[in-house]
Scaffold this motif. Structure first.
Motif, mmCIF file in Angstrom:
data_model
loop_
_atom_site.group_PDB
_atom_site.id
_atom_site.type_symbol
_atom_site.label_atom_id
_atom_site.label_comp_id
_atom_site.label_asym_id
_atom_site.label_seq_id
_atom_site.Cartn_x
_atom_site.Cartn_y
_atom_site.Cartn_z
ATOM 1 N N LEU A 82 0.831 -1.208 0.000
ATOM 2 C CA LEU A 82 0.000 0.000 0.000
ATOM 3 C C LEU A 82 0.865 1.256 0.000
ATOM 4 C CD1 LEU A 82 -2.657 1.577 0.320
ATOM 5 C CD2 LEU A 82 -2.479 1.186 2.788
ATOM 6 N N GLY A 83 1.924 1.263 0.798
ATOM 7 C CA GLY A 83 2.794 2.433 0.839
ATOM 8 C C GLY A 83 3.368 2.770 -0.524
ATOM 9 N N ASP A 141 -6.007 -2.410 9.023
ATOM 10 C CA ASP A 141 -6.953 -1.363 9.415
ATOM 11 C C ASP A 141 -7.915 -1.904 10.468
ATOM 12 O OD1 ASP A 141 -8.595 -2.978 7.857
ATOM 13 O OD2 ASP A 141 -9.255 -1.377 6.523
ATOM 14 N N ILE A 190 -3.380 1.332 10.703
ATOM 15 C CA ILE A 190 -2.554 1.943 9.668
ATOM 16 C C ILE A 190 -3.016 3.352 9.310
ATOM 17 C CG2 ILE A 190 -3.869 0.942 7.752
ATOM 18 C CD1 ILE A 190 -0.007 1.374 7.930
ATOM 19 N N HIS A 191 -4.311 3.622 9.406
ATOM 20 C CA HIS A 191 -4.795 4.972 9.119
ATOM 21 C C HIS A 191 -4.322 5.954 10.180
ATOM 22 C CE1 HIS A 191 -7.171 3.474 5.827
ATOM 23 N NE2 HIS A 191 -7.927 2.722 6.606
ATOM 24 N N ASN A 248 -0.489 -2.984 11.497
ATOM 25 C CA ASN A 248 -0.358 -2.393 10.166
ATOM 26 C C ASN A 248 -1.599 -2.618 9.314
ATOM 27 O OD1 ASN A 248 2.194 -1.380 10.622
ATOM 28 N ND2 ASN A 248 3.277 -3.037 9.578
ATOM 29 N N LYS A 267 -0.998 7.295 9.842
ATOM 30 C CA LYS A 267 -0.838 8.099 8.615
ATOM 31 C C LYS A 267 -0.149 7.276 7.526
ATOM 32 C CE LYS A 267 -0.758 12.407 11.251
ATOM 33 N NZ LYS A 267 -2.218 12.560 11.156
ATOM 34 N N HIS A 268 -0.476 5.989 7.525
ATOM 35 C CA HIS A 268 -0.017 5.032 6.524
ATOM 36 C C HIS A 268 1.496 4.865 6.505
ATOM 37 C CE1 HIS A 268 -3.947 6.710 5.220
ATOM 38 N NE2 HIS A 268 -4.231 5.428 5.348
ATOM 39 N N PRO A 292 -6.403 4.647 -0.055
ATOM 40 C CA PRO A 292 -6.132 3.402 0.667
ATOM 41 C C PRO A 292 -7.352 2.604 1.101
ATOM 42 C CG PRO A 292 -5.830 5.271 2.124
ATOM 43 C CD PRO A 292 -6.061 5.835 0.744
#
Length: 224
Positions: free
Chosen positions: A64-65, A114, A137-138, A112, A141-142, A75
């Motif tokens: 995702l990053g 959600d 993870i949100h 890591n 701030k990812h 995301p």
């Protein structure tokens, strides 16, 4: 093993492969869903998609990053897709629940993933409504573990004194920032053959099973 219960007031747990074991096959499903998302997103073959998935994971800490950094991906839809997995192999863990419930102080999740996915895992394990909060993870701030800024954010937002906190994780490298802050660190190492010599400076205790370890520390405290 030193007594823990009197010195720890905040118990922080990773989610995947910490509150359940590898036999549940959940993370393999997630990895396949990530590759499938990448395959469809870029319109590429499956083998190439797994290469992209792994490359972004190595470079950014999560696939995702990489997708967010290089392709401005939103995301939430991604996380909904990759976490759409079969939870049926996760069994309720009444013993683990009782042991965590008996710990004095706060109990938190630091993952890591959600929060919606974490809540599904916890419900499948019978561990729902047990933890005060899920720092996901949100809220990072990812920036996934082991990004130090996310550990700082966890402690600041939830008013955690690291010197009284204990963090349990299956990924040893995710314990390094926690130890640097002053937390007690517990590595759940399912692979007994893994060389742990290079983790000695940031892993306080290496265990093979969370339920057995919690049972042991409760027993130890009851005799001291």
């Amino acid at each position: 093993m030193q007594p823990f219960l009197s010195s720890i007031d905040t118990w922080i747990f990773d989610l995947d492969l910490t509150l359940y074991g590898p036999e549940a096959n959940i993370m393999a499903q997630v990895r396949d869903r990530i590759a499938l998302f990448v395959e469809r997103y870029f319109q590429i073959g499956s083998d190439e998609a797994h290469v992209v998935r792994h490359t972004y994971w190595k470079k950014y800490g999560t696939t995702l990053g990489g997708l967010m950094a290089e392709h401005q991906l939103e995301p939430h839809g991604y996380l909904d897709f990759v976490h759409d997995v079969d939870m049926s192999l996760l069994q309720p863990a009444a013993g683990l629940r009782a042991l965590i419930e008996a710990l004095p102080g706060r109990k938190l999740i630091f993952t890591n993933a959600d929060a919606p996915y974490a809540e599904r895992v916890l419900a499948a394990r019978g561990l729902d409504n047990l933890f005060e909060d899920i720092f996901d993870i949100h809220r990072m701030k990812h920036m996934p573990k082991p990004t130090p800024a996310s550990y700082d954010a966890l402690c600041a937002e939830l008013a955690i004194d690291p010197s009284g906190a204990l963090f349990v994780e299956d990924s040893a490298h995710n314990l390094a920032p926690a130890k640097a802050l002053g937390m007690t660190t517990i590595w759940v190492n399912y692979d007994a053959e893994t060389d742990s010599s290079d983790t000695e400076h940031f892993v306080d205790h290496e265990i093979a099973d969370l339920t057995e370890w919690l049972s042991a520390i409760h027993s130890l405290e009851s005799t001291t």
